[in-house]
Write a protein that holds these residues in place. Structure first.
Motif, PDB file in Angstrom:
ATOM      1  N   ILE A   1      51.485  39.022  31.975  1.00 41.71           N
ATOM      2  CA  ILE A   1      52.575  40.002  32.039  1.00 41.71           C
ATOM      3  C   ILE A   1      52.088  41.364  32.523  1.00 41.71           C
ATOM      4  O   ILE A   1      52.771  42.049  33.278  1.00 41.71           O
ATOM      5  N   THR A   2      50.874  41.748  32.107  1.00 43.94           N
ATOM      6  CA  THR A   2      50.414  43.116  32.380  1.00 43.94           C
ATOM      7  C   THR A   2      49.596  43.254  33.655  1.00 43.94           C
ATOM      8  O   THR A   2      49.353  44.376  34.096  1.00 43.94           O
ATOM      9  N   GLN A   3      49.132  42.163  34.232  1.00 44.92           N
ATOM     10  CA  GLN A   3      48.285  42.250  35.426  1.00 44.92           C
ATOM     11  C   GLN A   3      49.124  42.154  36.704  1.00 44.92           C
ATOM     12  O   GLN A   3      49.737  41.120  36.971  1.00 44.92           O
ATOM     13  N   PRO A   4      49.188  43.215  37.518  1.00 49.21           N
ATOM     14  CA  PRO A   4      50.007  43.196  38.737  1.00 49.21           C
ATOM     15  C   PRO A   4      49.733  42.003  39.652  1.00 49.21           C
ATOM     16  O   PRO A   4      50.664  41.420  40.196  1.00 49.21           O
ATOM     17  N   MET A   5      48.466  41.627  39.835  1.00 44.32           N
ATOM     18  CA  MET A   5      48.143  40.508  40.726  1.00 44.32           C
ATOM     19  C   MET A   5      48.802  39.208  40.264  1.00 44.32           C
ATOM     20  O   MET A   5      49.116  38.333  41.070  1.00 44.32           O
ATOM     21  N   ASP A   6      49.014  39.082  38.937  1.00 37.54           N
ATOM     22  CA  ASP A   6      49.623  37.872  38.371  1.00 37.54           C
ATOM     23  C   ASP A   6      51.146  37.884  38.433  1.00 37.54           C
ATOM     24  O   ASP A   6      51.793  36.913  38.052  1.00 37.54           O
ATOM     25  N   GLN A   7      51.732  38.994  38.858  1.00 35.86           N
ATOM     26  CA  GLN A   7      53.191  39.093  38.897  1.00 35.86           C
ATOM     27  C   GLN A   7      53.793  38.585  40.205  1.00 35.86           C
ATOM     28  O   GLN A   7      55.000  38.635  40.378  1.00 35.86           O
ATOM     29  N   GLY A   8      52.957  38.084  41.112  1.00 37.47           N
ATOM     30  CA  GLY A   8      53.498  37.532  42.353  1.00 37.47           C
ATOM     31  C   GLY A   8      52.601  37.691  43.563  1.00 37.47           C
ATOM     32  O   GLY A   8      52.799  37.016  44.568  1.00 37.47           O
ATOM     33  N   VAL A   9      51.595  38.570  43.475  1.00 40.47           N
ATOM     34  CA  VAL A   9      50.718  38.787  44.633  1.00 40.47           C
ATOM     35  C   VAL A   9      49.923  37.517  44.941  1.00 40.47           C
ATOM     36  O   VAL A   9      49.890  37.041  46.084  1.00 40.47           O
ATOM     37  N   ILE A  10      49.290  36.963  43.913  1.00 42.37           N
ATOM     38  CA  ILE A  10      48.476  35.755  44.110  1.00 42.37           C
ATOM     39  C   ILE A  10      49.354  34.581  44.527  1.00 42.37           C
ATOM     40  O   ILE A  10      48.986  33.786  45.401  1.00 42.37           O
ATOM     41  N   TYR A  11      50.535  34.463  43.918  1.00 47.11           N
ATOM     42  CA  TYR A  11      51.456  33.376  44.267  1.00 47.11           C
ATOM     43  C   TYR A  11      51.864  33.469  45.747  1.00 47.11           C
ATOM     44  O   TYR A  11      51.894  32.465  46.466  1.00 47.11           O
ATOM     45  N   THR A  12      52.157  34.696  46.194  1.00 49.79           N
ATOM     46  CA  THR A  12      52.554  34.887  47.586  1.00 49.79           C
ATOM     47  C   THR A  12      51.395  34.582  48.525  1.00 49.79           C
ATOM     48  O   THR A  12      51.580  33.941  49.575  1.00 49.79           O
ATOM     49  N   PHE A  13      50.202  35.035  48.156  1.00 46.88           N
ATOM     50  CA  PHE A  13      48.997  34.730  48.937  1.00 46.88           C
ATOM     51  C   PHE A  13      48.829  33.218  49.091  1.00 46.88           C
ATOM     52  O   PHE A  13      48.583  32.707  50.187  1.00 46.88           O
TER      53      PHE A  13
END
Length: 453
Positions: free
Chosen positions: A299-311
């Protein structure tokens, strides 16, 4: 949460739920796992959608929304289902059938039967599917998250948005090909051993949407496909170890390299990391390291909010495009997977990072509680729809389930459990203090016992 494109059937169900159950836009977004723009468009174009639904043909018959035979039981049961799942409790088919029979008994409905056929229709009506209950999100302490988000504004005070970073690792089965296929009924479905050759990708982004050159960790110092190549000319930073994991040594070297870059630009920056054992707490001249609260990174890590998924969406798209070109020249699934080299993967990783839009990174920071005062576009969109649309086109051609294909290596281990020297010293000191307290307590108890004896 990944957004899905609504089908015509989904839009009809959405309109009906809006009119019959008066669900709010937020409830509809949760229900259909889509963006609010799709909700607004469906409601705005209600008449057009319903006309299209009625006039569309299926086996010569117009599509109609069937009303369940026992509507009261259906509605009450669905309300119960939503209530139970809101507590993240697991529900099976037999549990639903048992609850349905209880409701029928309470309502004095004599001729109701919760058969397997009825259960399948109930699940289809409400888009209920079987999924593995997993992941750390359900175990997150919400109070800790709230307290952390209240602290963020104070922590980043004095830093420009471009100087606030977050970085995280993700495991990648870089040769992972689709594991599901359309086959004839009489055909056995076996594709050979799954290709589990892995890399670890370390991504770093800022609040303004900058994605830095990715760090990629493999198992070999110089794979064969790197022959006669200058590794420093790769579009990624290449590191290696036997497990292809992030280690304290690699992480510390990257942090010092990052700090040197900030120093050369005369910038003082803040970087947020999760509290993994391989993330060292070191003092740097131009980079301040802050650790996210334990067990909250979903919940608190920006990369886990969609950046890695989009990558990963873009990476899988490039991989699928390559597979579709090679299928005619490969005799087996194993050969097809092995045709993908580490160099292919490295180039696709760099290209996928380049394709992640700044808006996506900005909005993921926003979702994690990092609010900017510099006019950053934070409109609540977690993922750019282009990423999903792009890979969806490739997946349709290859008959692949998009979600499974993007996330099947989600739980892949990313770092070793090796403890840094600093952390080891801290743990040793704490252990010694605990042992000393226990010995003192034991001594006091013995003295008391001797006194009374």
């Amino acid at each position: 949460m990944p957004r899905t494109a609504l089908t015509l059937s989904d839009k009809v169900k959405l309109i009906e739920l809006k009119e019959t159950q008066k669900l709010s836009t937020k409830e509809l977004i949760t229900r259909f796992k889509c963006g609010k723009t799709q909700i607004y468009d469906a409601i705005k174009n209600k008449e057009k959608i319903m006309d299209e639904w009625v006039n569309s043909k299926n086996s010569g018959k117009s599509k109609r929304v069937k009303t369940p035979s026992f509507e009261q039981i259906d509605q009450k049961l669905y309300e119960w289902f939503v209530s139970v799942r809101s507590k993240n409790l697991p529900i099976s088919g037999p549990i639903i059938q048992t609850e349905a029979m209880k409701l029928a008994e309470k309502m004095n409905v004599k001729d109701f039967k919760a058969s397997n056929g009825w259960l399948e229709k109930f699940k289809k009506r409400h888009d209920i599917v079987w999924k593995q209950v997993s992941g750390e999100a359900n175990d997150v302490n919400q109070e800790t998250v709230v307290e952390w988000k209240q602290k963020i504004s104070r922590l980043i005070a004095g830093y420009e948005a471009k100087d606030v970073y977050n970085a995280d690792e993700t495991g990648l089965f870089f040769r992972g090909i689709p594991t599901k296929s359309l086959v004839q009924k009489s055909e056995s479905c076996s594709g050979g051993k799954k290709a589990k050759d892995r890399l670890t990708v370390f991504m770093c982004g800022s609040m303004t949407g900058e994605i830095r050159k990715p760090l990629v960790i493999g198992k070999s110092k110089k794979p064969r496909c790197f022959k006669n190549m200058d590794i420093s000319s790769l579009p990624v930073i290449w590191k290696f170890n036997k497990k292809a994991w992030m280690t304290t040594e690699i992480m510390e070297k990257w942090l010092r390299y990052f700090n040197a870059d900030m120093r050369s630009q005369n910038r003082n920056v803040l970087i947020f990391l999760d509290n993994a054992a391989c993330h060292p707490k070191i003092e740097l001249s131009n980079t301040k390291i802050l650790m996210l609260p334990p067990n909250t990174t979903s919940i608190t890590q920006p990369m886990d909010q969609g950046v890695i998924y989009t990558f990963k969406s873009y990476y899988r798209k490039f991989l699928l495009q390559s597979l579709l070109c090679k299928m005619d020249n490969c005799s087996s699934a194993h050969q097809l997977a092995k045709s993908i080299s580490v160099l292919d993967a490295v180039n696709w990783i760099a290209l996928a990072c380049d394709n992640v839009k700044a808006e996506c990174v900005q909005n993921c920071f926003h979702k994690a509680g990092f609010l900017s005062n510099e006019g950053t576009n934070t409109n609540g969109i977690d993922l750019p729809e282009n990423a999903l649309n792009d890979i969806n086109e490739e997946c349709v051609i290859a008959n692949v389930d998009v979600e499974d294909f993007i996330t099947f290596d989600k739980e892949l281990q990313r770092f070793s459990a090796t403890i840094s020297n600093t952390n080891l010293l801290e743990l040793t000191t704490k252990a010694r203090e605990c042992a000393e307290r226990a010995a003192l307590k034991h001594k006091k108890q013995s003295n008391i016992k001797n006194y009374f004896s």
